[in-house]
Design a protein around this motif. Structure first.
Motif, mmCIF file in Angstrom:
data_model
loop_
_atom_site.group_PDB
_atom_site.id
_atom_site.type_symbol
_atom_site.label_atom_id
_atom_site.label_comp_id
_atom_site.label_asym_id
_atom_site.label_seq_id
_atom_site.Cartn_x
_atom_site.Cartn_y
_atom_site.Cartn_z
ATOM 1 N N VAL A 52 23.039 -81.166 -30.969
ATOM 2 C CA VAL A 52 23.402 -80.976 -32.381
ATOM 3 C C VAL A 52 24.638 -80.084 -32.478
ATOM 4 O O VAL A 52 24.652 -78.981 -31.927
ATOM 5 C CB VAL A 52 22.237 -80.358 -33.173
ATOM 6 N N PRO A 53 25.670 -80.551 -33.165
ATOM 7 C CA PRO A 53 26.897 -79.749 -33.280
ATOM 8 C C PRO A 53 26.674 -78.456 -34.044
ATOM 9 O O PRO A 53 25.761 -78.340 -34.866
ATOM 10 C CB PRO A 53 27.860 -80.674 -34.027
ATOM 11 N N SER A 54 27.522 -77.502 -33.770
ATOM 12 C CA SER A 54 27.426 -76.196 -34.401
ATOM 13 C C SER A 54 27.476 -76.281 -35.924
ATOM 14 O O SER A 54 26.798 -75.539 -36.627
ATOM 15 C CB SER A 54 28.559 -75.311 -33.881
ATOM 16 N N SER A 55 28.305 -77.202 -36.423
ATOM 17 C CA SER A 55 28.488 -77.313 -37.877
ATOM 18 C C SER A 55 27.242 -77.798 -38.599
ATOM 19 O O SER A 55 27.130 -77.665 -39.815
ATOM 20 C CB SER A 55 29.650 -78.257 -38.181
ATOM 21 N N LYS A 56 26.270 -78.363 -37.865
ATOM 22 C CA LYS A 56 25.040 -78.878 -38.475
ATOM 23 C C LYS A 56 23.851 -77.942 -38.268
ATOM 24 O O LYS A 56 22.712 -78.319 -38.523
ATOM 25 C CB LYS A 56 24.715 -80.262 -37.906
ATOM 26 N N GLN A 57 24.115 -76.742 -37.803
ATOM 27 C CA GLN A 57 23.069 -75.736 -37.631
ATOM 28 C C GLN A 57 23.155 -74.702 -38.750
ATOM 29 O O GLN A 57 24.242 -74.410 -39.246
ATOM 30 C CB GLN A 57 23.222 -75.038 -36.286
ATOM 31 N N LEU A 58 22.023 -74.168 -39.104
ATOM 32 C CA LEU A 58 21.981 -73.095 -40.099
ATOM 33 C C LEU A 58 21.805 -71.766 -39.377
ATOM 34 O O LEU A 58 20.788 -71.532 -38.724
ATOM 35 C CB LEU A 58 20.825 -73.300 -41.070
ATOM 36 N N ASN A 59 22.793 -70.904 -39.489
ATOM 37 C CA ASN A 59 22.702 -69.573 -38.905
ATOM 38 C C ASN A 59 23.652 -68.640 -39.657
ATOM 39 O O ASN A 59 24.304 -69.055 -40.621
ATOM 40 C CB ASN A 59 23.006 -69.606 -37.407
ATOM 41 N N PHE A 60 23.727 -67.418 -39.232
ATOM 42 C CA PHE A 60 24.534 -66.418 -39.937
ATOM 43 C C PHE A 60 25.988 -66.862 -40.084
ATOM 44 O O PHE A 60 26.603 -66.697 -41.147
ATOM 45 C CB PHE A 60 24.466 -65.090 -39.168
ATOM 46 N N HIS A 61 26.542 -67.471 -39.047
ATOM 47 C CA HIS A 61 27.943 -67.875 -39.071
ATOM 48 C C HIS A 61 28.197 -69.068 -39.988
ATOM 49 O O HIS A 61 29.130 -69.050 -40.802
ATOM 50 C CB HIS A 61 28.413 -68.202 -37.648
ATOM 51 N N THR A 62 27.381 -70.120 -39.853
ATOM 52 C CA THR A 62 27.644 -71.319 -40.659
ATOM 53 C C THR A 62 27.416 -71.053 -42.144
ATOM 54 O O THR A 62 28.112 -71.628 -42.986
ATOM 55 C CB THR A 62 26.768 -72.504 -40.203
ATOM 56 N N ILE A 63 26.480 -70.180 -42.454
ATOM 57 C CA ILE A 63 26.241 -69.870 -43.865
ATOM 58 C C ILE A 63 27.420 -69.096 -44.453
ATOM 59 O O ILE A 63 27.861 -69.375 -45.579
ATOM 60 C CB ILE A 63 24.913 -69.115 -44.041
ATOM 61 N N LEU A 64 27.949 -68.141 -43.713
ATOM 62 C CA LEU A 64 29.136 -67.432 -44.203
ATOM 63 C C LEU A 64 30.296 -68.403 -44.398
ATOM 64 O O LEU A 64 31.068 -68.279 -45.360
ATOM 65 C CB LEU A 64 29.530 -66.324 -43.221
ATOM 66 N N TYR A 65 30.415 -69.353 -43.494
ATOM 67 C CA TYR A 65 31.471 -70.360 -43.625
ATOM 68 C C TYR A 65 31.306 -71.140 -44.931
ATOM 69 O O TYR A 65 32.268 -71.331 -45.693
ATOM 70 C CB TYR A 65 31.436 -71.312 -42.432
ATOM 71 N N HIS A 66 30.096 -71.582 -45.217
ATOM 72 C CA HIS A 66 29.871 -72.384 -46.425
ATOM 73 C C HIS A 66 30.008 -71.549 -47.697
ATOM 74 O O HIS A 66 30.495 -72.043 -48.718
ATOM 75 C CB HIS A 66 28.502 -73.064 -46.358
ATOM 76 N N ILE A 67 29.603 -70.295 -47.648
ATOM 77 C CA ILE A 67 29.793 -69.434 -48.808
ATOM 78 C C ILE A 67 31.281 -69.229 -49.075
ATOM 79 O O ILE A 67 31.719 -69.168 -50.233
ATOM 80 C CB ILE A 67 29.067 -68.083 -48.595
ATOM 81 N N SER A 68 32.064 -69.155 -48.005
ATOM 82 C CA SER A 68 33.508 -68.927 -48.179
ATOM 83 C C SER A 68 34.214 -70.114 -48.840
ATOM 84 O O SER A 68 35.332 -69.986 -49.314
ATOM 85 C CB SER A 68 34.167 -68.612 -46.828
ATOM 86 N N LYS A 69 33.557 -71.279 -48.889
ATOM 87 C CA LYS A 69 34.129 -72.410 -49.632
ATOM 88 C C LYS A 69 34.224 -72.089 -51.115
ATOM 89 O O LYS A 69 35.081 -72.614 -51.821
ATOM 90 C CB LYS A 69 33.265 -73.660 -49.444
ATOM 91 N N PHE A 70 33.326 -71.237 -51.564
ATOM 92 C CA PHE A 70 33.261 -70.907 -52.983
ATOM 93 C C PHE A 70 33.750 -69.493 -53.276
ATOM 94 O O PHE A 70 33.857 -69.102 -54.428
ATOM 95 C CB PHE A 70 31.819 -71.056 -53.483
#
Length: 477
Positions: A52-70
Motif C-alpha cells: 500500500v502506497p504511503s499516500s493511501k495510509q492514515l498517519n500523522f504525516h498524511t493527515i497534516l498533508y491533507h489538512i494543508s490542502k485547506f
C-alpha cells in the motif's frame, strides 16, 4: 460488504504503487469475522501479498498533508503541500478541494502549526477521522464526503467493537458494564490505563470539536433535534479511538520519533489480516522508505507491504495470518476486543496475592525486596513461576539476607529455595484455582441469560486460561 471492498480496491488502485496478490480474497464468517484467504495457487516465503502506497495510509504525516490542502499557512517541509508549486499544480494535488462551500477551508485554517504538532498521533488521527467521517457529511447534508470514505466504510461498526473493556468503562450505556466487576487484575489494570488515555485525548481535542460542531450546526440549517450532543460526540470519538487502536500498525513517524506510542500508521486492506499466536512464522510487515520520482510530491512515510513468512500457504480458502505480537488474552481483549482459546502467551499476575500473603511483615520484607528491585510484578505462566516470585517468597520464609542475596546474584540455584517455598506456593495456587473456578462457574451460569454472550464468553475464556496455568504449575510443584 463485497460492494465496500470493491470500492476500497477501486480507490486503492488509483495509485499505480498499490499492489495486491491475485490469489487472495476477503472472506467473512460469523465466527471469525473478516479475513484474507487464499483463492488459488499458493503463497510462499517472502511473496508480497499486499503493498500500500504511503499516500493511501492514515498517519500523522498524511493527515497534516491533507489538512494543508485547506490551510495554506500550514507549512512543514517534507510533510505538507509544497507551496513552491504553481496554483494549477497545487490545485491538481489538492483534488479533495471542492470550492469555498467546503467548511474545511475555514475550519482547518484555524489550526495552527504548533497546535497540530503538539498533538499525539492518537489525538490528531481521531480528531481528523471524527471530522472527516462523521461531522463533515452531517454539516454539509451529505453533499461533501472525505476522500478517505472508501477506507472509512470498511471499518467495523460500533457494535463490532463492543467487547473492549475500556468501552464498557467509558460508555455509560454499555450493556457489558456489569462485567467490569468480574475482570481479573491484569485486565482491569489494562482497562483503567486505556480509559485514562481515552479521556485525556478527548479532553485535548474536544474543545475544538465542540466549537466547530456548534458553529457549523448554527450555519448549516440543521434542526436542533439533529444536533449532536456532547455525549454523542464522545461516543463517536470512543468508537474512532478503538478503530484506530485495534487496527494500527507500528511504523516510525519522523515527526513523532520521541513518542513511541505515536509511531503507527493505518493501512487499508492490511487491516483485514487476523491475529495468530505463532510468532515469526506467518505474514510479516515491511515499511520501505519513500522514493521520490521527478515532479512527484512526497506524501507520508513510506510504502507498507505484507510479505509471507516461513509458513507455506497452499490450501484453497486457507486464511492468511499476521501475528500482532506475543500477547496474553488480557492484552488482546483490552486492545483488540477478542481472546484466543489456546493462547500460549497467557500469564497470571498474582502480585496482589503475594503482597497480601507477606502483609504481616510487609515493611521488613518490602524494604529488602524494594532495595533489590524485586517488589511486585509477580507472574506465572503455563510452564514457569517467575524468578521474582521465587526471590520474594524465599526471603519472606527464610529472612536469610545473605543467601537470598546470593540467589539474586546467581551464586545459588533456585533448587536450594524451592523445597522451602513449595508448600506455601501450593497453598497459594490451589486457593487461587478454587477462587477462579468459583468465578468461572458464576459466569457460566449467566451465559444463557446474558445480554451480550460474546463479551461474557471472552471473560470466561480468560478465567479458563488462568485455571489451566494454575493446574499445570500445581502438577510440577
Amino acid at each position: 460488504m463485497d460492494g465496500k471492498v470493491d470500492s476500497l480496491l477501486r480507490w486503492l488502485k488509483k495509485s499505480d504503487k498499490f499492489y495486491i496478490a491475485q490469489n487472495i480474497n476477503i472472506s467473512e464468517s460469523p465466527e471469525s469475522g473478516r479475513g484474507i484467504v487464499l483463492s488459488h495457487d499458493s503463497v510462499k516465503k517472502n511473496d508480497v501479498i499486499i503493498s500500500v502506497p504511503s499516500s493511501k495510509q492514515l498517519n500523522f504525516h498524511t493527515i497534516l498533508y491533507h489538512i494543508s490542502k485547506f490551510n495554506k499557512e500550514l507549512n512543514i517541509p517534507g510533510v505538507t503541500i509544497d507551496r513552491n508549486l504553481t496554483d494549477s499544480e497545487e490545485s491538481t494535488i489538492a483534488g479533495e478541494s471542492r470550492g469555498p462551500i467546503d467548511p474545511r477551508f475555514e475550519l482547518y485554517s484555524q489550526l495552527s502549526r504548533d497546535y497540530l504538532l503538539n498533538l499525539s498521533s492518537f489525538q490528531l488521527i481521531s480528531f481528523y477521522i471524527l471530522v472527516e467521517n462523521y461531522l463533515l457529511p452531517k454539516w454539509t447534508h451529505n453533499e461533501i464526503h472525505s476522500d478517505w470514505k472508501p477506507f472509512f466504510d470498511i471499518w467495523p461498526f460500533k457494535e463490532e467493537l463492543r467487547s473492549i473493556p475500556a468501552i464498557w468503562n467509558c460508555e455509560p450505556n454499555s450493556q457489558c458494564r456489569p462485567l467490569i466487576e468480574y475482570l481479573p487484575t491484569a485486565s482491569r489494570n489494562h482497562m483503567i490505563r486505556i480509559s485514562e488515555l481515552v479521556r485525556e485525548d478527548w479532553k485535548t481535542i474536544s474543545e475544538v470539536i465542540f466549537d466547530w460542531n456548534k458553529v457549523c450546526n448554527s450555519t448549516s440549517g440543521i434542526k436542533s433535534s439533529e444536533k449532536l450532543t456532547s455525549n454523542e460526540l464522545f461516543s463517536l470519538f470512543l468508537h474512532v479511538y478503538f478503530v484506530i487502536n485495534s487496527r494500527c500498525l507500528y511504523a516510525e513517524i519522523p515527526l513523532k520519533m520521541e513518542d513511541r506510542s505515536s509511531n503507527f500508521t493505518l493501512v487499508p486492506y492490511v487491516d483485514f489480516l487476523n491475529h495468530i499466536c505463532e510468532v515469526d512464522l506467518h505474514c510479516y510487515p515491511q515499511l520501505n522508505a519513500l522514493l521520490k520520482s521527478e515532479g512527484e510530491e512526497i506524501i507520508g512515510i513510506g510504502q507498507f507491504s505484507i510479505r509471507c513468512g516461513e509458513y507455506y500457504y497452499n490450501n484453497i480458502n486457507e486464511e492468511l495470518f499476521l501475528n500482532y505480537g506475543a500477547h496474553s488474552n488480557d492484552f488482546l481483549l483490552n486492545e483488540y476486543g477478542f481472546v484466543v482459546s489456546e493462547n500460549k502467551w497467557n500469564y497470571l499476575d498474582i502480585s496482589n496475592d503475594i503482597i497480601e500473603l507477606i502483609n504481616d511483615d510487609k515493611e521488613e520484607v518490602k524494604t529488602f525486596l524494594v532495595e533489590h528491585d524485586y517488589w511486585g510484578d509477580y507472574t506465572i505462566n503455563g510452564g514457569d513461576i517467575s524468578y521474582r516470585i521465587l526471590v520474594a517468597l524465599s526471603y519472606y520464609l527464610t529472612r536469610d539476607k545473605r543467601r537470598v542475596q546470593k540467589f539474586i546474584e546467581g551464586y545459588i540455584s533456585e533448587d536450594y529455595f524451592k523445597p522451602k517455598i513449595s508448600s506455601i506456593l501450593k497453598v497459594l495456587l490451589a486457593g487461587l484455582s478454587v477462587k477462579f473456578t468459583e468465578t468461572l462457574n458464576q459466569l457460566t451460569k449467566q451465559a444463557d441469560n446474558a445480554e451480550d454472550k460474546l463479551c461474557l464468553q471472552n471473560v470466561i475464556t480468560i478465567y479458563a486460561g488462568y485455571i489451566k496455568i494454575l493446574e499445570r504449575n500445581l502438577q510440577t510443584l
